[in-house]
Design a protein around this motif. Sequence first.
Motif, short mmCIF file in Angstrom:
data_model
loop_
_atom_site.label_atom_id
_atom_site.label_comp_id
_atom_site.label_asym_id
_atom_site.label_seq_id
_atom_site.Cartn_x
_atom_site.Cartn_y
_atom_site.Cartn_z
N VAL A 82 -9.15 -85.44 -22.60
CA VAL A 82 -10.55 -85.45 -22.57
C VAL A 82 -10.56 -84.47 -21.37
O VAL A 82 -10.02 -84.37 -20.39
CB VAL A 82 -10.84 -86.90 -21.97
N VAL A 83 -12.02 -83.90 -21.53
CA VAL A 83 -12.39 -83.00 -20.55
C VAL A 83 -13.50 -83.49 -19.50
O VAL A 83 -14.58 -83.90 -20.61
CB VAL A 83 -12.82 -81.60 -21.28
N HIS A 84 -13.48 -83.62 -18.47
CA HIS A 84 -14.50 -84.12 -17.75
C HIS A 84 -15.24 -83.00 -16.98
O HIS A 84 -14.55 -82.20 -16.26
CB HIS A 84 -14.20 -85.20 -16.93
N SER A 85 -16.53 -82.98 -17.11
CA SER A 85 -17.26 -81.96 -16.20
C SER A 85 -17.93 -82.43 -15.06
O SER A 85 -18.59 -83.50 -15.08
CB SER A 85 -18.18 -81.13 -17.13
N MET A 86 -17.57 -82.03 -14.05
CA MET A 86 -18.15 -82.31 -12.76
C MET A 86 -19.63 -81.99 -12.47
O MET A 86 -20.21 -82.65 -11.87
CB MET A 86 -17.45 -81.87 -11.55
N SER A 87 -20.12 -81.09 -13.25
CA SER A 87 -21.60 -80.46 -13.19
C SER A 87 -22.65 -81.38 -13.91
O SER A 87 -23.59 -81.42 -13.47
CB SER A 87 -21.65 -78.99 -13.94
N ASN A 88 -21.93 -82.16 -15.10
CA ASN A 88 -22.93 -83.18 -15.62
C ASN A 88 -22.40 -84.60 -15.81
O ASN A 88 -23.08 -85.32 -16.60
CB ASN A 88 -23.56 -82.36 -17.08
N ALA A 89 -21.11 -84.69 -14.96
CA ALA A 89 -20.46 -86.22 -15.31
C ALA A 89 -20.37 -86.37 -16.64
O ALA A 89 -20.05 -87.74 -16.94
CB ALA A 89 -21.18 -86.94 -14.58
N LYS A 90 -20.18 -85.27 -17.69
CA LYS A 90 -19.86 -85.80 -19.04
C LYS A 90 -18.35 -85.74 -19.33
O LYS A 90 -17.50 -84.85 -19.02
CB LYS A 90 -20.37 -84.87 -19.92
N ASP A 91 -17.95 -86.50 -20.48
CA ASP A 91 -16.51 -86.74 -20.86
C ASP A 91 -16.59 -86.09 -22.26
O ASP A 91 -17.21 -86.85 -23.14
CB ASP A 91 -16.07 -87.92 -20.83
N THR A 92 -15.79 -84.96 -22.56
CA THR A 92 -15.76 -84.34 -23.63
C THR A 92 -14.56 -84.66 -24.52
O THR A 92 -13.63 -84.37 -23.85
CB THR A 92 -15.93 -83.02 -23.61
N PRO A 93 -14.49 -85.40 -25.61
CA PRO A 93 -13.33 -85.73 -26.16
C PRO A 93 -12.63 -84.35 -26.66
O PRO A 93 -13.19 -83.56 -27.19
CB PRO A 93 -13.70 -86.42 -27.68
N TRP A 94 -11.34 -84.19 -26.31
CA TRP A 94 -10.57 -83.18 -26.60
C TRP A 94 -9.40 -83.39 -27.45
O TRP A 94 -9.60 -83.44 -28.72
CB TRP A 94 -10.15 -82.35 -25.35
N LEU A 95 -8.06 -83.43 -27.03
CA LEU A 95 -7.00 -83.63 -27.63
C LEU A 95 -7.16 -85.21 -28.40
O LEU A 95 -6.55 -85.76 -29.32
CB LEU A 95 -5.75 -83.62 -27.15
N ALA A 96 -8.07 -86.03 -27.67
CA ALA A 96 -8.14 -87.47 -28.18
C ALA A 96 -9.55 -87.36 -28.67
O ALA A 96 -10.55 -86.83 -27.93
CB ALA A 96 -8.04 -88.26 -27.00
N THR A 97 -9.92 -88.31 -29.50
CA THR A 97 -11.42 -88.28 -30.04
C THR A 97 -12.14 -89.60 -29.77
O THR A 97 -13.07 -89.52 -29.58
CB THR A 97 -11.08 -88.33 -31.64
N LYS A 98 -11.19 -90.70 -29.27
CA LYS A 98 -11.88 -91.74 -28.60
C LYS A 98 -10.67 -92.41 -27.99
O LYS A 98 -9.53 -92.07 -27.90
CB LYS A 98 -12.27 -92.69 -29.93
N TRP A 99 -11.48 -93.50 -27.00
CA TRP A 99 -10.47 -94.16 -26.22
C TRP A 99 -11.25 -95.77 -25.74
O TRP A 99 -12.26 -95.78 -25.97
CB TRP A 99 -10.15 -93.44 -24.68
#
Length: 559
Positions: A82-99
């Motif tokens: 998962v990619v977490h962006s500190m700029s908007n606090a969003k979690d983007t699914p990456w190698l995993a699609t859900k959790w």
Amino acid sequence: MAPSIASRRLRTALRAVTATAAAALVLSACTGGSGAAGAGDTSGNQLLTIPREDLATFTRNFNPLSPQAAPMTLQAIYEPLVVHSMSNAKDTPWLATKWEQAKDAKSLTFTLREGVKWSDGQPLTADDVVYTFQLQKKVLGGFDYLDQVTAVDAHTVKFSFNKPFSPAFYEIGGHYILPKHIWSKVKDPATFTNPNPVATGPYTQVEKFQSQSYDLRKNPDYWQPAKQQIAGIQMQAFSGNDSANLAFTGGEVDWTQTFIPNIEKSFVAKDKKHNHYWFPATGAMINWQLNTTKAPFNDVAVRKALSMAIDRDQITKVAMNGYAEPADCTGLGRTYDTWRDTSLASSCTWTKYNTDAAAKALDAAGYKESGGKRLLKNGKPFTLDISVGSASSDWISVANIIKQDLAKVGIIATVKTPDWSAVSASYNTGTFDTGIVWSNNGATPYEYFRGVMSTKMLVPVGKQATENYHRFGDKKADKLIDAFAAATDEKTQREQMNGLQELYNEDAPVVPLFTGPEWGAYTDARFTGWPSEQNPYATLGNRNGSTILVLTSLKPVKG
């Protein structure tokens, strides 16, 4: 995710540097290399050029387990779940699609994306994820809460914990994943330099590797081919901010994360159409750390007195060019404003500049002044060293201001600026006096307080520390940190966080200076699609967890 971001940034700040080349020579070398040939190129096949001001030379080491891993190992080559962006606090699914996290916070299950291949054509499977965390614990340790990692099926991985641990999502989700079929055959993963990495990232092919530059070209089996719009990346080595900034403002590179004094005049004004920057308040707290294994830094009264002696307003306005804001006695600010105890912050004393109060506090603690010189309890002069890497011109200015301020209370400070490798070694082994350093940061202040106050992060002098270099711990902090991690509701977490801020105010484990804004500047003359305040999908940093979002968003300018 967040701890990984933090650890990457910390490694960045402390990464070994051998500054053997003069700036002019570095520039000369880069000017003669393929980077300069690319400057101005808008053929559509131009390489994205990025300088590293803290690495005068590169070593062909793309081992993500190594603290000396080459730049972009964790941003362009290996990828997380998962990619977490500190700029908007969003979690983007990456190698995993859900959790899914268990209600008792004692397990976490990820579903892997189907169709992902390693750069050698082999498929990514749950066994790769299981093996990655087994290897991580074996080689580097950590993840003490992680009891078992299980491949439920080929695309489902379950992480079971030995205790409730709510921050696990960010730590596990943001961790890079390695191919088992490659690394299980490596004799010594800790020392393996991995010169030709096999990974899932967009740019995995290493080309034209030289000591001062190298190229990363497209992964032929990338799972998002439509997002590989740039032809590749070129990294360039520099021996410090000044030489890197000269190349950047001169149009030789596209994207930098270096400190640029007076950026409006020195960069933006040169080409207002194309030159831009953005410094979001997502950075870690910058601390003046005092080695608490040494007297008198083991005395909280001394730590607070030294803190009162320094002028944070001057530090942030002069040394940091107004890009940062002074820290307070909560240890939080800007990045963690939503967690900050504003009532406590308004009552701060030891983070307020007051030379008279600092002198009186030192007197009261037994460190008297005589003939204009402050003395230790044994009668010897009160002296100290401040260590900063030679590549960091901004932090060297900070250290010199601290030196001048300490002189006003009779303390003699010496600013020492060897290359970062020497500074890093002294931090790791606990042999330094004092130094300026990044702290860990993440989605919550959990990582910060764990890094500066937990006894569980302590290692003896002489042993390698990866954080808490100042070697301070308080068991009361352990209880609050553990309670925060075990809580699954925000109300309980806030109670623990408020308790940690009160304890921080009591202990003064470090001297907080300012929250480090995340530097980021670029020219869009050759690439477009950059994050910004209006489109904050990532920060403009090129060495953190959200960098992968930038690399897969940029488009080359053609014609």
